[in-house]
Design an enzyme around this catalytic site. Structure first.
Site, PDB file in Angstrom:
ATOM      1  N   ASP A  72       0.839  -1.205   0.000  1.00 52.14           N
ATOM      2  CA  ASP A  72       0.000   0.000   0.000  1.00 52.14           C
ATOM      3  C   ASP A  72       0.874   1.256   0.000  1.00 52.14           C
ATOM      4  OD1 ASP A  72      -2.421  -1.475   0.139  1.00 52.14           O
ATOM      5  OD2 ASP A  72      -2.088  -1.748   2.282  1.00 52.14           O
ATOM      6  N   HIS A 120      -5.575  -2.682   5.855  1.00 50.41           N
ATOM      7  CA  HIS A 120      -5.324  -2.945   4.435  1.00 50.41           C
ATOM      8  C   HIS A 120      -6.678  -3.256   3.796  1.00 50.41           C
ATOM      9  CE1 HIS A 120      -3.566  -4.493   0.767  1.00 50.41           C
ATOM     10  NE2 HIS A 120      -4.371  -5.528   0.895  1.00 50.41           N
TER      11      HIS A 120
END
Length: 180
Positions: free
Chosen positions: A95, A123
């Site tokens: 990410d 996430h």
């Protein structure tokens, strides 16, 4: 590193281990709900946590990479009651790299110049990629300029497009490839 052991048995793999990196998880597939992915990975990380608890060094450091990394980390941690919770860490590097790439593209610079972009939260679509709090860009002369300064006229893009792109990038990859 003095020895490498290849095994599918976590009790053998984690025996007296000082460092464990959990990279394997169930891959998310096209159309798969996040809850289904978490259920599939819960079984895996419950087993890993129990094995860590049973045979790893009491000072072991555990890094969970398989997504959703923070949820998988929590599952493993909950099974390893003999290991200090501070010894578990979840990696949201993917990410982070996605966020850096979007900023670099927007600014027309290399990703190597974009630093300290933060990913807050899970996430998932609820994560909050944050380039403004502590992010900076390295100039040609090596000096640092805050991303907040570089993006001050682009706040609408940061708060809308950028956040959405980073939050949903995994989903986009799955749509194209069929799995994660």
């Amino acid at each position: 590193l003095s020895n490498v052991l290849c095994t599918a048995d976590p009790l053998e793999a984690f025996d007296n281990a000082d460092c464990i990196i959990l990279v394997g998880g169930f891959p998310r597939k096209k159309g798969m709900a996040r809850n289904d992915l978490i259920q599939a990975n819960t079984k895996i990380f419950t087993e890993m946590g129990a094995a860590i608890d049973e045979v790893a060094s009491p000072n072991v450091k555990v890094l969970v990479v398989a997504n959703p990394a923070n949820t998988n980390c929590l599952v493993a941690l909950n099974e390893a009651s003999n290991i200090p919770t501070k010894n578990f860490c979840a990696l949201s590097f993917l990410d982070h790299q996605r966020a850096k790439a979007q900023i670099a593209k927007r600014l027309g610079v290399s990703t190597a110049r974009v630093k300290n972009v933060i990913i807050w939260g899970n996430h998932s679509e609820t994560q909050y990629p944050d380039p403004l709090t502590d992010g900076y860009c390295i100039r040609d002369d090596g000096s640092e300029i805050p991303l907040a300064s570089l993006l001050k006229n682009d706040i609408e893009w940061v708060t809308n497009d950028f956040i959405s792109i980073v939050q949903n990038r995994g989903k986009s990859v799955i749509e194209v490839r069929g799995n994660s």
